[in-house]
Design a protein around this motif. Structure first.
Motif, PDB file in Angstrom:
ATOM      1  N   ALA A 157       0.839  -1.208   0.000  1.00 54.84           N
ATOM      2  CA  ALA A 157       0.000   0.000   0.000  1.00 54.84           C
ATOM      3  C   ALA A 157       0.867   1.249   0.000  1.00 54.84           C
ATOM      4  CB  ALA A 157      -0.919  -0.013   1.226  1.00 54.84           C
ATOM      5  N   LEU A 158       1.941   1.219   0.789  1.00 52.23           N
ATOM      6  CA  LEU A 158       2.864   2.356   0.832  1.00 52.23           C
ATOM      7  C   LEU A 158       3.482   2.591  -0.535  1.00 52.23           C
ATOM      8  CD1 LEU A 158       4.440   4.432   2.600  1.00 52.23           C
ATOM      9  CD2 LEU A 158       6.158   2.656   2.936  1.00 52.23           C
ATOM     10  N   GLY A 159       3.851   1.511  -1.230  1.00 54.09           N
ATOM     11  CA  GLY A 159       4.466   1.650  -2.539  1.00 54.09           C
ATOM     12  C   GLY A 159       3.528   2.260  -3.566  1.00 54.09           C
ATOM     13  N   PHE A 160       2.303   1.725  -3.663  1.00 60.11           N
ATOM     14  CA  PHE A 160       1.340   2.277  -4.618  1.00 60.11           C
ATOM     15  C   PHE A 160       1.037   3.746  -4.308  1.00 60.11           C
ATOM     16  CE2 PHE A 160      -0.258  -2.205  -5.480  1.00 60.11           C
ATOM     17  CZ  PHE A 160       0.227  -2.221  -6.780  1.00 60.11           C
ATOM     18  N   GLY A 161       0.782   4.046  -3.036  1.00 59.72           N
ATOM     19  CA  GLY A 161       0.445   5.419  -2.655  1.00 59.72           C
ATOM     20  C   GLY A 161       1.582   6.381  -2.899  1.00 59.72           C
ATOM     21  N   ALA A 291      -4.901   7.870   2.915  1.00 57.04           N
ATOM     22  CA  ALA A 291      -6.060   6.974   3.054  1.00 57.04           C
ATOM     23  C   ALA A 291      -5.665   5.520   2.806  1.00 57.04           C
ATOM     24  CB  ALA A 291      -7.167   7.396   2.089  1.00 57.04           C
ATOM     25  N   ILE A 292      -4.830   5.278   1.803  1.00 62.71           N
ATOM     26  CA  ILE A 292      -4.454   3.896   1.501  1.00 62.71           C
ATOM     27  C   ILE A 292      -3.550   3.327   2.582  1.00 62.71           C
ATOM     28  CG2 ILE A 292      -2.328   4.261   0.190  1.00 62.71           C
ATOM     29  CD1 ILE A 292      -5.230   1.931  -0.755  1.00 62.71           C
ATOM     30  N   ILE A 293      -2.788   4.181   3.255  1.00 60.72           N
ATOM     31  CA  ILE A 293      -1.949   3.728   4.364  1.00 60.72           C
ATOM     32  C   ILE A 293      -2.825   3.344   5.559  1.00 60.72           C
ATOM     33  CG2 ILE A 293      -0.187   4.411   6.023  1.00 60.72           C
ATOM     34  CD1 ILE A 293       0.845   3.914   3.186  1.00 60.72           C
ATOM     35  N   PRO A 299     -11.797  -3.679   3.663  1.00 58.35           N
ATOM     36  CA  PRO A 299     -12.466  -3.905   2.366  1.00 58.35           C
ATOM     37  C   PRO A 299     -13.503  -2.843   2.021  1.00 58.35           C
ATOM     38  CG  PRO A 299     -12.326  -5.952   3.603  1.00 58.35           C
ATOM     39  CD  PRO A 299     -11.924  -4.850   4.542  1.00 58.35           C
ATOM     40  N   LEU A 300     -14.290  -2.391   3.006  1.00 58.73           N
ATOM     41  CA  LEU A 300     -15.334  -1.401   2.734  1.00 58.73           C
ATOM     42  C   LEU A 300     -14.727  -0.060   2.339  1.00 58.73           C
ATOM     43  CD1 LEU A 300     -18.282  -0.548   2.652  1.00 58.73           C
ATOM     44  CD2 LEU A 300     -18.155  -0.083   5.119  1.00 58.73           C
ATOM     45  N   ALA A 301     -13.701   0.373   3.087  1.00 60.03           N
ATOM     46  CA  ALA A 301     -13.049   1.649   2.765  1.00 60.03           C
ATOM     47  C   ALA A 301     -12.397   1.587   1.383  1.00 60.03           C
ATOM     48  CB  ALA A 301     -12.006   1.980   3.831  1.00 60.03           C
ATOM     49  N   LEU A 302     -11.758   0.463   1.063  1.00 54.08           N
ATOM     50  CA  LEU A 302     -11.127   0.324  -0.252  1.00 54.08           C
ATOM     51  C   LEU A 302     -12.166   0.323  -1.369  1.00 54.08           C
ATOM     52  CD1 LEU A 302      -8.380  -2.372   0.436  1.00 54.08           C
ATOM     53  CD2 LEU A 302      -8.044   0.067   0.031  1.00 54.08           C
ATOM     54  N   GLN A 303     -13.327  -0.281  -1.106  1.00 57.08           N
ATOM     55  CA  GLN A 303     -14.385  -0.293  -2.117  1.00 57.08           C
ATOM     56  C   GLN A 303     -14.886   1.114  -2.392  1.00 57.08           C
ATOM     57  OE1 GLN A 303     -17.863  -2.573  -1.066  1.00 57.08           O
ATOM     58  NE2 GLN A 303     -18.516  -2.783  -3.196  1.00 57.08           N
ATOM     59  N   ILE A 304     -15.083   1.899  -1.335  1.00 53.69           N
ATOM     60  CA  ILE A 304     -15.520   3.294  -1.510  1.00 53.69           C
ATOM     61  C   ILE A 304     -14.452   4.089  -2.244  1.00 53.69           C
ATOM     62  CG2 ILE A 304     -16.109   5.423  -0.289  1.00 53.69           C
ATOM     63  CD1 ILE A 304     -17.284   3.662   1.942  1.00 53.69           C
ATOM     64  N   MET A 305     -13.186   3.918  -1.855  1.00 51.70           N
ATOM     65  CA  MET A 305     -12.093   4.650  -2.494  1.00 51.70           C
ATOM     66  C   MET A 305     -11.934   4.278  -3.962  1.00 51.70           C
ATOM     67  SD  MET A 305      -9.255   4.425   0.556  1.00 51.70           S
ATOM     68  CE  MET A 305      -7.925   4.933  -0.535  1.00 51.70           C
ATOM     69  N   SER A 306     -12.290   3.048  -4.323  1.00 56.56           N
ATOM     70  CA  SER A 306     -12.127   2.624  -5.714  1.00 56.56           C
ATOM     71  C   SER A 306     -13.106   3.313  -6.652  1.00 56.56           C
ATOM     72  CB  SER A 306     -12.287   1.109  -5.819  1.00 56.56           C
ATOM     73  OG  SER A 306     -13.616   0.715  -5.516  1.00 56.56           O
TER      74      SER A 306
END
Length: 370
Positions: A157-161, A291-293, A299-306
């Protein structure tokens, strides 16, 4: 007081739109490639990605240490069951104490009178890893044996962000600085005599976008090839699809951010005022990173962020890595980012075109859209 120069010029002296876009894009690329600062920063990023891959493969072995332990016959089996320990069997407890006192071993494991029946003896302190290994812990069983390691999940997550934030900020601010510099030196008035304003903006976005895409592609190649060479199964087996999603979404998402930076820079005519219009954009870039960190395993937060255009390039790859995303959800996120980008490019082009020749105090967004 703001002044405006005529935006209508004779079409006879103008370069065709797409040819003008190509010329401007080529100029942006060549300016960056001739810049030592750009080349050095790009090299540092690639070396950093390679170092991260190598460290993830050999790092645990570098920091892994062996604890030397003295034991008697009663505690020999217990100590040998502890990983990363070198056991020395002695004939008496006093001999084990002497070895610890003389710093010939790190600790001693002896029979004790407490509930565990074991005594860990140290000189000034006892090794924490040994104490943790000998402590009574409940048996743990995971229903999903392939569940990702929380530490590895955090690093991914740190890498992507980090890659998304650094690329968006560096190239986006480069576009903004270029626009303001041309306004401040009045070069833009000469350019607009032969190049349409929208072609100038499109050329800047396309040129910098190509550089950003190449850099992201090189980072992805370094990570995947480095993982294959070092035999890192996490990278080879688990990150192929997430990286593909990241590259695809970043390709579109960066155009969105680049358009916003170009429009924000057109609102001001001095580099000193650039911060007032680009700060909100910096926040839009930094928020997905934090946010990604914070929510990389939610799963719910990632779904909203997507489904949020500014965070989808980092949220969708994380969902793909966790295996909690259906294929159509990724395409839906891509469609949302694409539609938002087309809308933003249209609005940003209008702001850019109507503000580029205005000098003096910063132009209000409402005035530029009017």
């Amino acid at each position: 007081m703001s002044t405006a120069s005529p935006t209508h010029v004779h079409a006879a002296g103008r370069v065709p739109f797409w040819r003008a876009v190509g010329i401007v894009a080529q100029r942006e690329i060549m300016v960056n490639l001739r810049s030592k600062a750009y080349l050095i920063s790009a090299g540092i990023v690639l070396l950093g990605a390679l170092a991260a891959v190598i460290f993830s493969s050999v790092g645990p072995q570098l920091f892994q240490s062996t604890t030397t332990v003295a034991v008697v016959s009663q505690t020999e089996a217990v100590a040998e069951a502890v990983p990363d320990t070198e056991v020395t069997v002695v004939s008496s407890e006093q001999e084990a104490r002497d070895l610890v006192a003389n710093e010939e071993v790190d600790a001693a494991v002896l029979p004790g009178d407490g509930p565990s029946g074991i005594l860990v003896l140290g000189d000034r302190e006892a090794p924490e890893s040994l104490i943790a290994a000998l402590s009574l812990a409940p048996e743990v069983e995971l229903l999903d044996p392939l569940a990702p390691n929380p530490g590895i999940l955090y690093l991914i997550a740190l890498g992507f962000g980090l890659v998304f934030m650094m690329a968006s900020m560096s190239f986006g601010f480069g576009i903004a600085s270029s626009v303001v510099e041309e306004k401040q030196t009045r070069i833009v008035e000469i350019l607009l005599a032969s190049v349409p304003a929208k072609a100038l903006m499109a050329g800047k976005i396309i040129g910098n976008s190509l550089l950003a895409f190449v850099q992201i592609g090189l980072i992805a190649a370094v990570v995947l090839i480095g993982g294959a060479i070092t035999g890192n199964s996490v990278i080879v087996d688990g990150l192929g699809a997430p990286i593909a999603w990241f590259v695809g979404l970043f390709t579109v998402g960066f155009v969105l951010m680049a358009s916003l930076f170009a429009a924000a820079a057109a609102l001001v005519s001095r580099s000193e005022d650039l911060g007032s219009t680009t700060t909100p954009l910096m926040m839009l870039v930094m928020l997905p990173y934090f946010a990604i960190i914070l929510f990389n395993s939610n799963p719910l937060a990632l779904q909203i962020m997507s489904y949020v255009p500014f965070s989808a390039p980092v949220a969708v790859p994380m969902r793909a890595y966790l295996g909690v995303m259906e294929w159509w959800e990724g395409l839906l996120s891509f469609g949302i980012v694409l539609a938002t980008t087309l809308l933003v490019v249209t609005v940003a082009g209008r702001v850019y075109e109507r503000s580029l020749l205005r000098t003096g105090k910063p132009v209000k967004l409402r005035e530029a859209l009017r």
